[in-house]
Motif scaffolding. Sequence first.
Motif, PDB file in Angstrom:
ATOM      1  N   UNK A 114       0.846  -1.187   0.000  1.00  0.00           N
ATOM      2  CA  UNK A 114       0.000   0.000   0.000  1.00  0.00           C
ATOM      3  C   UNK A 114       0.883   1.238   0.000  1.00  0.00           C
ATOM      4  N   UNK A 115       0.363   2.319  -0.526  1.00  0.00           N
ATOM      5  CA  UNK A 115       1.077   3.590  -0.515  1.00  0.00           C
ATOM      6  C   UNK A 115       0.532   4.518   0.554  1.00  0.00           C
ATOM      7  N   UNK A 116      -0.179   3.944   1.508  1.00  0.00           N
ATOM      8  CA  UNK A 116      -0.747   4.756   2.582  1.00  0.00           C
ATOM      9  C   UNK A 116      -0.602   3.990   3.896  1.00  0.00           C
ATOM     10  N   UNK A 117      -0.451   4.647   5.030  1.00  0.00           N
ATOM     11  CA  UNK A 117      -0.363   3.935   6.310  1.00  0.00           C
ATOM     12  C   UNK A 117      -1.667   3.191   6.603  1.00  0.00           C
ATOM     13  N   UNK A 118      -1.571   2.055   7.296  1.00  0.00           N
ATOM     14  CA  UNK A 118      -2.803   1.395   7.730  1.00  0.00           C
ATOM     15  C   UNK A 118      -3.392   2.173   8.897  1.00  0.00           C
ATOM     16  N   UNK A 119      -4.715   2.102   9.016  1.00  0.00           N
ATOM     17  CA  UNK A 119      -5.403   2.917  10.027  1.00  0.00           C
ATOM     18  C   UNK A 119      -5.149   2.397  11.431  1.00  0.00           C
ATOM     19  N   UNK A 120      -5.259   1.073  11.629  1.00  0.00           N
ATOM     20  CA  UNK A 120      -4.976   0.485  12.930  1.00  0.00           C
ATOM     21  C   UNK A 120      -6.168   0.380  13.853  1.00  0.00           C
ATOM     22  N   UNK A 121      -7.374   0.209  13.303  1.00  0.00           N
ATOM     23  CA  UNK A 121      -8.546  -0.082  14.126  1.00  0.00           C
ATOM     24  C   UNK A 121      -8.704  -1.600  14.124  1.00  0.00           C
ATOM     25  N   UNK A 166      -1.354 -16.173  16.236  1.00  0.00           N
ATOM     26  CA  UNK A 166      -0.246 -15.287  16.613  1.00  0.00           C
ATOM     27  C   UNK A 166      -0.738 -14.164  17.512  1.00  0.00           C
ATOM     28  N   UNK A 167       0.135 -13.720  18.393  1.00  0.00           N
ATOM     29  CA  UNK A 167      -0.150 -12.609  19.289  1.00  0.00           C
ATOM     30  C   UNK A 167       0.501 -11.339  18.748  1.00  0.00           C
ATOM     31  N   UNK A 168      -0.137 -10.220  18.961  1.00  0.00           N
ATOM     32  CA  UNK A 168       0.453  -8.937  18.600  1.00  0.00           C
ATOM     33  C   UNK A 168       1.501  -8.584  19.646  1.00  0.00           C
ATOM     34  N   UNK A 169       2.759  -8.512  19.206  1.00  0.00           N
ATOM     35  CA  UNK A 169       3.861  -8.198  20.127  1.00  0.00           C
ATOM     36  C   UNK A 169       4.223  -6.718  20.095  1.00  0.00           C
ATOM     37  N   UNK A 170       4.150  -6.111  18.898  1.00  0.00           N
ATOM     38  CA  UNK A 170       4.520  -4.709  18.783  1.00  0.00           C
ATOM     39  C   UNK A 170       3.900  -4.116  17.533  1.00  0.00           C
ATOM     40  N   UNK A 171       3.401  -2.904  17.662  1.00  0.00           N
ATOM     41  CA  UNK A 171       2.845  -2.178  16.522  1.00  0.00           C
ATOM     42  C   UNK A 171       3.585  -0.859  16.359  1.00  0.00           C
ATOM     43  N   UNK A 172       4.087  -0.628  15.178  1.00  0.00           N
ATOM     44  CA  UNK A 172       4.553   0.709  14.804  1.00  0.00           C
ATOM     45  C   UNK A 172       3.412   1.313  13.995  1.00  0.00           C
ATOM     46  N   UNK A 173       2.675   2.266  14.578  1.00  0.00           N
ATOM     47  CA  UNK A 173       1.432   2.728  13.950  1.00  0.00           C
ATOM     48  C   UNK A 173       1.590   3.088  12.482  1.00  0.00           C
ATOM     49  N   UNK A 174       0.729   2.499  11.670  1.00  0.00           N
ATOM     50  CA  UNK A 174       0.695   2.786  10.246  1.00  0.00           C
ATOM     51  C   UNK A 174       1.779   2.129   9.436  1.00  0.00           C
ATOM     52  N   UNK A 175       2.749   1.459  10.115  1.00  0.00           N
ATOM     53  CA  UNK A 175       3.925   0.952   9.405  1.00  0.00           C
ATOM     54  C   UNK A 175       4.106  -0.556   9.483  1.00  0.00           C
ATOM     55  N   UNK A 176       4.032  -1.130  10.693  1.00  0.00           N
ATOM     56  CA  UNK A 176       4.344  -2.554  10.815  1.00  0.00           C
ATOM     57  C   UNK A 176       3.736  -3.154  12.068  1.00  0.00           C
ATOM     58  N   UNK A 177       3.643  -4.496  12.036  1.00  0.00           N
ATOM     59  CA  UNK A 177       3.174  -5.244  13.201  1.00  0.00           C
ATOM     60  C   UNK A 177       4.083  -6.468  13.356  1.00  0.00           C
ATOM     61  N   UNK A 178       4.556  -6.703  14.578  1.00  0.00           N
ATOM     62  CA  UNK A 178       5.306  -7.908  14.896  1.00  0.00           C
ATOM     63  C   UNK A 178       4.376  -8.878  15.606  1.00  0.00           C
ATOM     64  N   UNK A 179       4.254 -10.077  15.046  1.00  0.00           N
ATOM     65  CA  UNK A 179       3.437 -11.125  15.646  1.00  0.00           C
ATOM     66  C   UNK A 179       4.354 -12.220  16.201  1.00  0.00           C
ATOM     67  N   UNK A 180       4.012 -12.717  17.387  1.00  0.00           N
ATOM     68  CA  UNK A 180       4.738 -13.829  17.967  1.00  0.00           C
ATOM     69  C   UNK A 180       3.811 -15.021  18.140  1.00  0.00           C
ATOM     70  N   UNK A 181       4.365 -16.198  18.041  1.00  0.00           N
ATOM     71  CA  UNK A 181       3.595 -17.437  18.096  1.00  0.00           C
ATOM     72  C   UNK A 181       2.742 -17.527  19.366  1.00  0.00           C
ATOM     73  N   UNK A 182       1.500 -17.931  19.204  1.00  0.00           N
ATOM     74  CA  UNK A 182       0.603 -18.210  20.331  1.00  0.00           C
ATOM     75  C   UNK A 182       0.784 -19.676  20.710  1.00  0.00           C
TER      76      UNK A 182
END
Length: 612
Positions: free
Chosen positions: A86-93, A266-282
């Motif tokens: 995408x050329x736009x940040x994700x909203x994050x809702x 997967x669990x949400x470990x870290x979110x950089x708003x609009x840029x990335x999400x790190x998921x770790x194994x559940x």
Amino acid sequence: MAKKQFMLLASLLLVLSVFLAACSGKDKEGSGEKEPGKEPEKEQEETKGEDEEEAEESSTNIDFPLEVSNNAEPIEDGEMTVGMVTDTPFEGTLNRVFYSGVYDAEILQYFDERLLASDGDYLITNEGAAEYKLSDDKKTITIKIRDGVNWHDGEPVKASDLLYAYQLLGHPDYVGERYTFLIQNVEGMPEYHAGETTEISGITVSDDDKEITITYTEATPSLMSGIWAYPVPRHYVGDIMTGETTIEEIESSDKIRMNPIGFGPYKVAKIVPGESVLFERNEDYWRGKPALKSIVLKVVSTATVLESLKKGDVDLASIPTDQYLNAKDIDNIEILGAIDYAYTYIGFKLGKWDEEKKENIMDPNSKFADKRVRQAMWYAMDNETIGKELYHGLRYPATSLIIPVFESFHDADLETPSYDPEKAKALLDEAGFVDVDGDGFREDPDGNEFVLNFASMSGGETAQPIAQYYMQNWADVGIKVQLLDGRLHEFNSFYDMVKADEPKIDIFQGAWSVASDPDPSGIYGRTSAFNYSRFTSEKNDELLAAGTSEKAFDPEYRKDIYKQWQALMADEVPVAPTVYRYYLTGVNKRVVNYSEEPGSENARPWKWAVSE
């Protein structure tokens, strides 16, 4: 004609590349980004004959695999990087009740899931985190949650958590877009939604909180493919029913935006708003241990996605169809693909959303009150050239608002406008839209200037050329169309304006990814907030209601109803579908257990893995 149309598109693309290079303000060398559209379009024009051959071949004999060919033993604790293109940040809702954008949905699939699984035909099964039983009259469904299904914080998923989702969706303060037919059809929901009661009479929960029973006012086949089975963790996000919190507070909270939980693989470990999400194994996932130790999902621009795949910076990413020819030359990936559950369209603003009544209201003074104008604009659009020249045959003219994937309901014989400028001119003449002052553009029947503001999204190399090409198509039949604010708009701001019925918008180009249920009322119903054209009619109400009625359990009856509905919408043209499309996915050759096949276990993130 084809030569002329191609040269027009090529020139538009070349102009665009210069415009973006001049106005981006970025140090391209420093950022490593290419100037959007410059090299590919120059090469395309110079090697036109060869590319045309490939385009024609691909449009008539497209056959992509649906699964990766790598069957090596996966790494025990592998890691994968997935590109969100995408050329736009994700909203994050990041909650099913509140989200609206496709990019947030992409994030949700890794940590959140539905209690009821579905098969390759998208019909619910008993293979998910819960099992169901349907009553003989098909009005009541009982859902029982399996043992060992827990939220990411260790708390068990309860039947009352699914009840809570319905309490949120139907609450008088809910302003989202998912209070749709199947929610409204629950017994007692209209009264609850109106604030007349605090209970939903059609929903009961067992004493052990493992079983929920939902009774509907009308039996409907949509239940089998469209039932809401996404619970919400009441204990975590807060309880609106006790006054502990409000819907508005939940939607804006960090528990939705930054630290959401689910019961997925997967669990949400870290979110950089609009840029990335790190998921770790559940480790406690109810199906068993997920194959990967972690997944990084990060935003990758359409301009850099191929380079990211080539370098191995991402293992998996969608490939913009306009970049297909270049993608074929990347040695370390496989390209998977199939017809997408989506279509693009031109929408005509015909009214507004009435927030108080919660329904769409037609405006008799709309610029498009005469449907002949809408029909003419559809006839004027050259969708075939768009699909062939810009997308290498991977997009093709759309006809119906029920897509071809729904083979039983899509009317392949439906007669709809196809590119015919003379027919468009004749319809406009008939409607009284003629060029009074001789400037080449038509005035309205009262002799007033007729100028349309066109809203369209930015993104990818083809967005601007396509918008310009359609505007030229309309200019060719005497309709003056200009881009809203003189430019394309970023994804989130575009949809904010469309949803808010921005008065300056007359027409807009959007796209829908459709749900697994062919019922179109969630997009085109009178009470649907997603009905962005705001079109309503009694016949539309009648047909949409019939398509989800008890009679519609008879597939032939439902097929006939949707055939009538498709014909109605082709005649009324509240929106004009433009193209159906293939979706393409680039997958690094080290990836195993990945599939695009609906119903396949390998289509689910918990099975994905990588090899050495």
